[in-house]
Structures are given as C-alpha cells and as structure tokens.
Design a protein around this motif. Structure first.
Motif, PDB file in Angstrom:
ATOM      1  N   LEU A 195      37.364  35.958  38.265  1.00  0.00           N
ATOM      2  CA  LEU A 195      35.932  35.854  38.546  1.00  0.00           C
ATOM      3  C   LEU A 195      35.641  36.483  39.906  1.00  0.00           C
ATOM      4  O   LEU A 195      36.234  36.110  40.917  1.00  0.00           O
ATOM      5  N   ILE A 196      34.713  37.446  39.920  1.00  0.00           N
ATOM      6  CA  ILE A 196      34.229  38.021  41.177  1.00  0.00           C
ATOM      7  C   ILE A 196      32.817  37.524  41.406  1.00  0.00           C
ATOM      8  O   ILE A 196      31.895  37.830  40.652  1.00  0.00           O
ATOM      9  N   ASP A 197      32.650  36.735  42.428  1.00  0.00           N
ATOM     10  CA  ASP A 197      31.353  36.180  42.816  1.00  0.00           C
ATOM     11  C   ASP A 197      31.100  36.601  44.258  1.00  0.00           C
ATOM     12  O   ASP A 197      31.060  35.789  45.173  1.00  0.00           O
ATOM     13  N   SER A 198      30.978  37.906  44.467  1.00  0.00           N
ATOM     14  CA  SER A 198      30.840  38.452  45.812  1.00  0.00           C
ATOM     15  C   SER A 198      30.102  39.775  45.755  1.00  0.00           C
ATOM     16  O   SER A 198      30.403  40.624  44.916  1.00  0.00           O
ATOM     17  N   ASN A 199      29.142  39.940  46.665  1.00  0.00           N
ATOM     18  CA  ASN A 199      28.418  41.204  46.735  1.00  0.00           C
ATOM     19  C   ASN A 199      29.016  42.171  47.749  1.00  0.00           C
ATOM     20  O   ASN A 199      28.450  43.230  48.014  1.00  0.00           O
ATOM     21  N   LEU A 200      30.164  41.817  48.333  1.00  0.00           N
ATOM     22  CA  LEU A 200      30.840  42.768  49.224  1.00  0.00           C
ATOM     23  C   LEU A 200      31.191  44.026  48.430  1.00  0.00           C
ATOM     24  O   LEU A 200      31.756  43.951  47.343  1.00  0.00           O
ATOM     25  N   TYR A 201      30.855  45.172  48.993  1.00  0.00           N
ATOM     26  CA  TYR A 201      31.059  46.429  48.284  1.00  0.00           C
ATOM     27  C   TYR A 201      32.492  46.596  47.799  1.00  0.00           C
ATOM     28  O   TYR A 201      32.743  47.170  46.740  1.00  0.00           O
ATOM     29  N   VAL A 202      33.447  46.095  48.578  1.00  0.00           N
ATOM     30  CA  VAL A 202      34.845  46.311  48.240  1.00  0.00           C
ATOM     31  C   VAL A 202      35.196  45.690  46.887  1.00  0.00           C
ATOM     32  O   VAL A 202      36.023  46.215  46.142  1.00  0.00           O
ATOM     33  N   TYR A 203      34.550  44.585  46.537  1.00  0.00           N
ATOM     34  CA  TYR A 203      34.876  43.959  45.254  1.00  0.00           C
ATOM     35  C   TYR A 203      34.269  44.717  44.081  1.00  0.00           C
ATOM     36  O   TYR A 203      34.775  44.625  42.953  1.00  0.00           O
ATOM     37  N   HIS A 204      33.197  45.475  44.315  1.00  0.00           N
ATOM     38  CA  HIS A 204      32.719  46.390  43.280  1.00  0.00           C
ATOM     39  C   HIS A 204      33.811  47.413  42.975  1.00  0.00           C
ATOM     40  O   HIS A 204      34.025  47.784  41.824  1.00  0.00           O
ATOM     41  N   ASP A 205      34.476  47.854  44.037  1.00  0.00           N
ATOM     42  CA  ASP A 205      35.582  48.808  43.879  1.00  0.00           C
ATOM     43  C   ASP A 205      36.761  48.178  43.145  1.00  0.00           C
ATOM     44  O   ASP A 205      37.285  48.730  42.176  1.00  0.00           O
ATOM     45  N   TYR A 206      37.164  47.028  43.632  1.00  0.00           N
ATOM     46  CA  TYR A 206      38.359  46.389  43.084  1.00  0.00           C
ATOM     47  C   TYR A 206      38.189  46.039  41.608  1.00  0.00           C
ATOM     48  O   TYR A 206      39.167  45.994  40.859  1.00  0.00           O
ATOM     49  N   ALA A 207      36.957  45.804  41.179  1.00  0.00           N
ATOM     50  CA  ALA A 207      36.720  45.450  39.778  1.00  0.00           C
ATOM     51  C   ALA A 207      37.232  46.541  38.841  1.00  0.00           C
ATOM     52  O   ALA A 207      37.758  46.245  37.757  1.00  0.00           O
ATOM     53  N   PHE A 208      37.091  47.811  39.255  1.00  0.00           N
ATOM     54  CA  PHE A 208      37.587  48.908  38.417  1.00  0.00           C
ATOM     55  C   PHE A 208      39.099  48.807  38.228  1.00  0.00           C
ATOM     56  O   PHE A 208      39.619  49.001  37.129  1.00  0.00           O
ATOM     57  N   GLU A 209      39.812  48.506  39.305  1.00  0.00           N
ATOM     58  CA  GLU A 209      41.269  48.433  39.245  1.00  0.00           C
ATOM     59  C   GLU A 209      41.719  47.142  38.560  1.00  0.00           C
ATOM     60  O   GLU A 209      42.628  47.152  37.721  1.00  0.00           O
ATOM     61  N   LEU A 210      41.090  46.036  38.901  1.00  0.00           N
ATOM     62  CA  LEU A 210      41.476  44.756  38.309  1.00  0.00           C
ATOM     63  C   LEU A 210      41.266  44.748  36.802  1.00  0.00           C
ATOM     64  O   LEU A 210      42.028  44.115  36.056  1.00  0.00           O
ATOM     65  N   ALA A 211      40.222  45.462  36.343  1.00  0.00           N
ATOM     66  CA  ALA A 211      39.915  45.471  34.904  1.00  0.00           C
ATOM     67  C   ALA A 211      40.976  46.198  34.085  1.00  0.00           C
ATOM     68  O   ALA A 211      41.029  46.045  32.863  1.00  0.00           O
ATOM     69  N   LYS A 212      41.825  46.968  34.732  1.00  0.00           N
ATOM     70  CA  LYS A 212      42.896  47.660  34.000  1.00  0.00           C
ATOM     71  C   LYS A 212      43.928  46.674  33.458  1.00  0.00           C
ATOM     72  O   LYS A 212      44.555  46.925  32.425  1.00  0.00           O
ATOM     73  N   TYR A 213      44.107  45.545  34.149  1.00  0.00           N
ATOM     74  CA  TYR A 213      45.212  44.631  33.808  1.00  0.00           C
ATOM     75  C   TYR A 213      44.751  43.185  33.615  1.00  0.00           C
ATOM     76  O   TYR A 213      45.576  42.312  33.345  1.00  0.00           O
ATOM     77  N   ASN A 214      43.443  42.935  33.772  1.00  0.00           N
ATOM     78  CA  ASN A 214      42.940  41.566  33.723  1.00  0.00           C
ATOM     79  C   ASN A 214      41.613  41.512  32.974  1.00  0.00           C
ATOM     80  O   ASN A 214      40.966  42.545  32.747  1.00  0.00           O
ATOM     81  N   SER A 239      31.303  26.909  33.448  1.00  0.00           N
ATOM     82  CA  SER A 239      32.427  25.970  33.289  1.00  0.00           C
ATOM     83  C   SER A 239      33.710  26.640  32.805  1.00  0.00           C
ATOM     84  O   SER A 239      34.737  25.978  32.650  1.00  0.00           O
ATOM     85  N   MET A 240      33.658  27.931  32.579  1.00  0.00           N
ATOM     86  CA  MET A 240      34.856  28.644  32.131  1.00  0.00           C
ATOM     87  C   MET A 240      35.962  28.540  33.178  1.00  0.00           C
ATOM     88  O   MET A 240      35.701  28.536  34.387  1.00  0.00           O
ATOM     89  N   ARG A 241      37.196  28.431  32.721  1.00  0.00           N
ATOM     90  CA  ARG A 241      38.325  28.358  33.647  1.00  0.00           C
ATOM     91  C   ARG A 241      38.779  29.770  34.018  1.00  0.00           C
ATOM     92  O   ARG A 241      38.966  30.624  33.153  1.00  0.00           O
ATOM     93  N   PHE A 242      38.971  29.988  35.312  1.00  0.00           N
ATOM     94  CA  PHE A 242      39.442  31.279  35.797  1.00  0.00           C
ATOM     95  C   PHE A 242      40.754  31.080  36.543  1.00  0.00           C
ATOM     96  O   PHE A 242      40.952  30.070  37.228  1.00  0.00           O
ATOM     97  N   ASP A 243      41.635  32.056  36.413  1.00  0.00           N
ATOM     98  CA  ASP A 243      42.911  31.990  37.133  1.00  0.00           C
ATOM     99  C   ASP A 243      42.741  32.395  38.594  1.00  0.00           C
ATOM    100  O   ASP A 243      43.422  31.886  39.480  1.00  0.00           O
TER     101      ASP A 243
END
Length: 555
Positions: free
Chosen positions: A465-484, A521-525
C-alpha cells in the motif's frame, strides 16, 4: 543544424515577424489586481523578447469588468484607463525588436463567482463546470461582442501589433464553437457566427491583424475534432481572419501543456488536417522543446509557438543560433500550471518571475561546491557566471544526485536531459568537476539537500500500500509493480497538476497498480504512509542552489 526554416521572416496580416518563433500566451498572474501589466510582468515578457522571439502573444486578457475574468491578477483590456500602462509594455517589446499581440478572452463558464466580482458565470448553454452558470441572452451576446470590439480598439491605441481571439481551452468563444458546450436552439447554435460577428466588428472599426486560437482536438467524442476545426478555419478565413493558432483541450485533464507522459510535437498529426484546409498562416503549439522539435513542426506550421520552453530558457533561440546549451523544460507542470491564485514559476529556471533582480554581482577567487545534484549544479553555474573559479565535488561516479534514483521511465528520459544541460553548461563555463570524490571543508558551499529521499522497499511477492504523495513513491510504484501487488490511495496524488495526474494514473494502471479511495480493511504486507503539504521538489533544490551561488561572497 540548419535553423533557416525558423529564421525566415513572415507576413501575418499587416505585420512582418522577423522569424518563425512566437511566445505562447500563458497566464502568469504577474499583472496587477486592476488588470494592467506590472513592471515585473513587463520585465518577464521583455526577457523573452531579448531572447530573440519574433512575436510575443500576451496571456489571456479579459474584455470586461463584469464576468470575463478567469484569474485574480489576469491582464484586462476593459477600460481606457489601463491604456497607458499597456503602452509601457508594447513600447519596450518594440524597442527590443519583437512584435506583440494581445490575446483577448471572455472566460464564460470557466471561472468562479469570487473571481468575477460576485457575478454569476455566463455561457452559451447553462452547463456548469465550477459554479452555477447562466445561459446568455441575446443582450448578453451583444454586450460581449461589443466588449471584444472595444477591447480591440484599446489594444490598437496601446500599440499592440495584433489581436488574438481566444477560442480554445473551453473559454467563451470555444464554448460557442464546441458541440459539447453549445446546446442553443437559436441562430447562435452555429457558434462560428458569434466569432464571425466579433471579427467583422473589429475589422470595421480598426485596421489591425486578427487571429484566433482554437483547440484542434478537445479529447472527447462530443467536442471539437481536427475535421471540425478545419471547417471552422475555412469559414473564418472567408470572414477575414489573418491566422489560425492551434492548441488543444477544453475542460478535461488533457490540454496543450502535456507533461512528460505524452509525446513531444503533441498535435502535429491533427494540425495536418487543418493545414490542408486553410491558406492563412498556421501557428502551432504543443510540447516543442528542442530546435529539432521546432524544425519538425515547421513542416506543418508557418509559426512555431513555444510555451513552457521559453519559461525554462528565454534565450532558447539565441542559444540555438550560437549552438550553446539550452536549459530544457522537463514538462513537469508543477510551478507553471494552475496559476489562478499564484504567480507563475518554473522548476528549472529560478529567475522566472524575478527578472527585475539586479545583475549578478561579479566575484573572483576559488570556490568549492560540494554536491552534484541539481542544487550543487545550479550553484556552480551561477558562481562561474559571476567570475569565480569553481570546483564541484560529487561522491558518486555520475552527476545528478537524487535524480539517479528515479524509476519512472518517462521521468528518467525527460529529467536527465536537465542533467545533460548542466554537464554541458559547466564545461562551457570551465567548472572543474571531480567525481568519486568526497570533500569536507569549512569554507565550502555545501549543496546537500536537507531531505534524503526514502529508499524503495526491497520486497517481492507482497501486497503493498502506497499512501504518500511524495513524488518518489510515484516513481517506486512502477518498479514495485513488477514484483508485487501495489495499491495507491487517492490522496497519494495530492498536489499534482491534473494533466500529469491523469496520465500518471493511466501509466500506473497499465503496469497493474490499483487505486483506493482511502485506506481500507484490506491486509497489506507493506504500508507506506507519508502525505505532506510541502514536499521537496526539483524547483526548491534549484532555487536554493541559485541563491547559494548568487549571494556567496569571498572575503
């Protein structure tokens, strides 16, 4: 590079432009609350004239003091009392060798009551966009028509070389032209008629060049298409229009100022349809950054219109002629967009809006700058321009600092062009760059960010779960989505320009990212929570570097 196609003169109506480059009309909010250009505004436009553009088109300028305004410090051509102040602007632009047109607008429904002095917005049809809208009566139509004609006469007296009617981007004339917003049942269901009558009224009163800006596409099935605009262009050509200026967009998130998720030369294919239909000069705007982009656009357009790129570097044309490094617009849309209540700024050009600052103070001696991110690169650039001998230390093997952490593939491509600019510019200014070199000293300029970008979570096969408007997490979402499996909350997009947000969502959804209204209420790792109002940015880092370099004194 052969720039000849950009440097040819051209006649537009009764005006001869010295070259084929025009500055796009862009709201700046550098005017006064009364609607005349402040000294700051004049200096801002003058800097672009100094850079060699053949034509400057002012930001949209409202035609009455009743219901025409769209921004609080927008220019206004509603009263004779403002004419002397506009004369100061036209006089200086002419002295600098450029021509200047004023873009006249009534914003129609695209405003708020508090911006138009408590009055209700008007439109051809009562389709709200922000506040409640009143459908225009025949009396309203006559009143607004006369407002345009009278404003044109004032513009002529103030020394403007031409007038551009703003018929794009969902403002009043566009509301008449577009089938999506004109649902009338009278003769003005033919919205072109309204524009023709304004054009005729102006031409009957004064001899002046008149063009129109139109959105060549409105990005939806109900709005204008290139084929419709071609037919409108034919009619307006018969009515005496002197040029047609093609932009894009209406009310939706997609418009002319496309961010880096959209191709450059954004509307070239659409413009070809109009080019084949009309014979008057064609102006074209749309994500043209490099001289190569502009040369390509000249295959279709007679005049290339630069917007954000002239904010980033007002000397674009002069630098192109001299083969000097050009500071690129990175199409981030953060400081130059959404300026209803703020002045225009540019993340890569810290001098934008501050053109009245005194010249850089000369200096001499040796200076060490520590840090090869954009803060240090900008500090080194300014110090070298002042005359210092500058050495820049960077502990990594590449310049760029936190730029090198970007994962968003579109951002990487566009933003790293800024680092390339700095590398070329520092080399030109004889700044010595030492890579793989740490430096600590009491008298160094420490261009190190106060804020360290959070590292990307090293996870695979998890629900994130990304709950952040920091620009860096917009970036990381592309990479994280490859494996998660990645989820982002709505507030993660807080503070983004809406066009950039729209296209970012599209690209993220295509790599599998899912969006949530809020944490459920969804569980996130793995959960990331960090929503801020004032986050670190490229613009703030470059601004700080600029002032470090500008205010440094040797003793």
């Amino acid at each position: 590079m052969d720039l000849s196609k950009l440097l040819e003169p051209i006649r537009i109506g009764d005006v001869v432009l010295k070259n084929r480059i025009a500055m796009s009309p862009m709201i700046s909010n550098l005017g006064t609350p009364e609607g005349y250009p402040s000294d700051t505004h004049i200096a801002y436009l003058a800097e672009r004239a100094k850079g060699g553009v053949g034509l400057i088109i002012t930001e949209y300028t409202y035609v009455n003091h009743v219901d025409a305004r769209g921004s609080v410090n927008e220019l206004g051509m509603y009263s004779d009392e403002l004419t002397p102040k506009f004369m100061r602007l036209t006089e200086l632009i002419h002295a600098l060798g450029s021509k200047i047109f004023v873009q006249l607008v009534h914003v129609g429904r695209k405003t708020r009551k508090d911006i138009i002095w408590g009055n209700k917005p008007i439109a051809p049809s009562p389709i709200p966009i922000m506040d409640e809208v009143r459908e225009m009566t025949k009396e309203d139509i006559e009143r607004v028509k006369n407002d345009f004609i009278n404003a044109a006469m004032r513009a002529k007296r103030a020394g403007f070389d031409g007038i551009e009617l703003h018929g794009a981007h969902g403002y009043l004339l566009a509301q008449f032209l577009s089938p999506a917003t004109n649902k009338r049942n009278d003769e003005y269901k033919d919205g072109v008629r309204f524009v023709e009558e304004i054009l005729k009224g102006i031409k009957e009163k004064i001899k002046i060049t008149v063009g129109i800006r139109i959105s060549v596409t409105e990005f939806d099935n109900e709005g204008l298409t290139p084929e419709m605009v071609a037919e409108i262009g034919k009619r307006l050509e018969k009515a005496g229009i002197d040029y047609i200026h093609l932009s894009a967009g209406r009310d939706g998130p997609l418009g002319s100022s496309m961010p880096y998720y959209y191709k450059r030369l954004a509307f070239l294919e659409e413009a070809k349809v109009v080019r084949d239909a009309v014979n008057v000069p064609l102006f074209l705007v749309g994500s043209m950054i490099t001289p190569e982009d502009a040369i390509k656009a000249r295959e279709i357009a007679d005049v290339v219109v630069l917007g954000r790129q002239l904010l980033a570097d007002p000397y674009w044309l002069e630098k192109a002629k001299r083969d000097l490094p050009i500071r690129p617009c990175i199409r981030c849309n953060q400081s130059c967009r959404g300026v209803v209540y703020k002045e225009v700024r540019c993340d890569v050009n810290p001098e934008l809006g501050w053109e009245l600052l005194p010249p850089l103070e000369k200096g001499k001696g040796e200076v060490i700058v520590v840090g090869g991110g954009v803060m240090g690169l900008e500090a080194a650039r300014v110090l070298a321009l002042r005359g210092f001998t500058v050495t820049l230390y960077e502990q990594n093997n590449r310049l760029g600092g936190q730029f090198l952490l970007y994962k968003d593939p579109w951002k990487v491509k566009e933003f790293l062009e800024l680092i390339s600019y700095y590398e070329k510019e520092l080399k030109r200014l004889n700044v010595e760059v030492k890579l793989n070199a740490k430096m600590e000293c009491s008298d160094c300029i420490m261009a190190i960010p106060d804020y360290e970008i959070p590292k990307m979570p090293d996870v695979k096969g998890e629900k994130v779960l990304i709950d952040s408007n920091l620009y860096v997490y917009h970036d990381y979402a592309f990479e994280l989505a490859k494996y998660n499996e990645v989820f982002m909350t709505e507030r993660s997009f807080k503070g983004l320009d809406r066009t950039r947000e729209y296209l970012l969502r599209k690209e993220l959804s295509e790599v599998g990212v899912k969006f949530l209204e809020e944490r459920n209420s969804m569980r996130f790792d793995v959960e990331i929570h960090n929503v801020v109002d004032d986050q670190p940015s490229i613009g703030k880092s470059i601004q700080r570097g600029y002032w470090l370099g500008r205010t440094f004194k040797s003793y």
